[in-house]
Design a protein around this motif. Sequence first.
Motif, mmCIF file in Angstrom:
data_model
loop_
_atom_site.group_PDB
_atom_site.id
_atom_site.type_symbol
_atom_site.label_atom_id
_atom_site.label_comp_id
_atom_site.label_asym_id
_atom_site.label_seq_id
_atom_site.Cartn_x
_atom_site.Cartn_y
_atom_site.Cartn_z
ATOM 1 N N GLN A 101 0.831 -1.195 0.000
ATOM 2 C CA GLN A 101 0.000 0.000 0.000
ATOM 3 C C GLN A 101 0.869 1.250 0.000
ATOM 4 O O GLN A 101 0.545 2.238 -0.665
ATOM 5 C CB GLN A 101 -0.940 0.002 1.221
ATOM 6 C CG GLN A 101 -2.119 -0.931 1.099
ATOM 7 C CD GLN A 101 -1.776 -2.402 1.323
ATOM 8 O OE1 GLN A 101 -0.693 -2.738 1.785
ATOM 9 N NE2 GLN A 101 -2.702 -3.273 0.997
ATOM 10 N N LEU A 102 1.969 1.223 0.727
ATOM 11 C CA LEU A 102 2.884 2.372 0.728
ATOM 12 C C LEU A 102 3.494 2.575 -0.649
ATOM 13 O O LEU A 102 3.630 3.715 -1.106
ATOM 14 C CB LEU A 102 3.992 2.188 1.778
ATOM 15 C CG LEU A 102 3.546 2.217 3.238
ATOM 16 C CD1 LEU A 102 4.725 1.932 4.162
ATOM 17 C CD2 LEU A 102 2.904 3.534 3.593
ATOM 18 N N LEU A 103 3.842 1.481 -1.339
ATOM 19 C CA LEU A 103 4.378 1.599 -2.699
ATOM 20 C C LEU A 103 3.333 2.166 -3.657
ATOM 21 O O LEU A 103 3.676 2.846 -4.617
ATOM 22 C CB LEU A 103 4.863 0.242 -3.209
ATOM 23 C CG LEU A 103 6.148 -0.290 -2.592
ATOM 24 C CD1 LEU A 103 6.435 -1.693 -3.103
ATOM 25 C CD2 LEU A 103 7.309 0.625 -2.884
ATOM 26 N N LYS A 109 -3.733 3.746 4.428
ATOM 27 C CA LYS A 109 -4.153 2.352 4.317
ATOM 28 C C LYS A 109 -3.000 1.411 4.648
ATOM 29 O O LYS A 109 -3.193 0.389 5.314
ATOM 30 C CB LYS A 109 -4.693 2.055 2.924
ATOM 31 C CG LYS A 109 -5.392 0.699 2.843
ATOM 32 C CD LYS A 109 -5.766 0.306 1.434
ATOM 33 C CE LYS A 109 -6.923 1.090 0.918
ATOM 34 N NZ LYS A 109 -7.366 0.599 -0.415
ATOM 35 N N GLY A 110 -1.795 1.747 4.210
ATOM 36 C CA GLY A 110 -0.632 0.914 4.507
ATOM 37 C C GLY A 110 -0.365 0.828 6.000
ATOM 38 O O GLY A 110 -0.082 -0.246 6.534
ATOM 39 N N LEU A 111 -0.455 1.964 6.676
ATOM 40 C CA LEU A 111 -0.247 1.965 8.135
ATOM 41 C C LEU A 111 -1.357 1.191 8.844
ATOM 42 O O LEU A 111 -1.093 0.463 9.808
ATOM 43 C CB LEU A 111 -0.170 3.398 8.647
ATOM 44 C CG LEU A 111 1.072 4.178 8.199
ATOM 45 C CD1 LEU A 111 0.982 5.630 8.638
ATOM 46 C CD2 LEU A 111 2.331 3.534 8.729
ATOM 47 N N VAL A 115 -0.658 -1.970 11.213
ATOM 48 C CA VAL A 115 -1.104 -1.964 12.612
ATOM 49 C C VAL A 115 -2.153 -3.050 12.833
ATOM 50 O O VAL A 115 -2.135 -3.747 13.863
ATOM 51 C CB VAL A 115 -1.648 -0.564 13.001
ATOM 52 C CG1 VAL A 115 -2.349 -0.594 14.342
ATOM 53 C CG2 VAL A 115 -0.511 0.438 13.016
ATOM 54 N N GLY A 116 -3.061 -3.238 11.875
ATOM 55 C CA GLY A 116 -4.067 -4.298 11.996
ATOM 56 C C GLY A 116 -3.443 -5.676 12.039
ATOM 57 O O GLY A 116 -3.862 -6.536 12.826
ATOM 58 N N PHE A 117 -2.421 -5.896 11.235
ATOM 59 C CA PHE A 117 -1.758 -7.196 11.238
ATOM 60 C C PHE A 117 -1.025 -7.443 12.557
ATOM 61 O O PHE A 117 -1.090 -8.533 13.122
ATOM 62 C CB PHE A 117 -0.776 -7.314 10.066
ATOM 63 C CG PHE A 117 -0.075 -8.637 10.010
ATOM 64 C CD1 PHE A 117 -0.751 -9.779 9.605
ATOM 65 C CD2 PHE A 117 1.248 -8.756 10.392
ATOM 66 C CE1 PHE A 117 -0.116 -11.008 9.562
ATOM 67 C CE2 PHE A 117 1.888 -9.978 10.355
ATOM 68 C CZ PHE A 117 1.209 -11.109 9.943
ATOM 69 N N VAL A 118 -0.358 -6.413 13.067
ATOM 70 C CA VAL A 118 0.351 -6.552 14.343
ATOM 71 C C VAL A 118 -0.649 -6.821 15.467
ATOM 72 O O VAL A 118 -0.449 -7.720 16.296
ATOM 73 C CB VAL A 118 1.217 -5.295 14.639
ATOM 74 C CG1 VAL A 118 1.743 -5.320 16.045
ATOM 75 C CG2 VAL A 118 2.362 -5.207 13.638
ATOM 76 N N ALA A 119 -1.733 -6.056 15.498
ATOM 77 C CA ALA A 119 -2.741 -6.253 16.532
ATOM 78 C C ALA A 119 -3.372 -7.640 16.421
ATOM 79 O O ALA A 119 -3.584 -8.328 17.431
ATOM 80 C CB ALA A 119 -3.816 -5.172 16.431
#
Length: 162
Positions: A101-103, A109-111, A115-119
């Motif tokens: 998403q950052l690319l 959305k990338g952040l 964060v969603g994946f880490v949580a």
Amino acid sequence: MSSTTERYCRACGESVAPDTDVCPHCGVGTRTTDVGTPMAYCRDCGEEIRSAAEICPHCGVRQQPAPASFGSVESDLESLFRRNRGVVAAVASFFFPGLGQLLNREVVKGLLVFVGFVAASFSIVFGVGLILAPAVFVYGVYDAYRTGKRLETAAEGGRPHA
């Protein structure tokens, strides 16, 4: 004897600086072995110049295409990314969730994906993450691919996908 080596143009015999690639007097490349070439005319000013001249000594316009340099890593990566934007973004998200998403220049959305994946990964302890973490991961990879493909199509002049 001086410490710098004096060089001479192979075509006109004039003295040239050691780091010069084109003779300032006749316009012939100093690194070339083609000396006895016939004369030609400058494509800009029309003056008579040597046919091996890379640059017209009268007006300074390049006569021959710039020497082909090997593609730099930067330009190779840029062209790879431009042609295969969806695939590159998906692979980036596969290795680091949210990077695709950052690319694709979707910073928020990338952040959120990261964060969603880490949580979701931390919630594996409670059992919810066993379903949530893979779902966020797959969403991140798929969204990066889909958005990259849409941007790739738009860059080619086509209509973007919905």
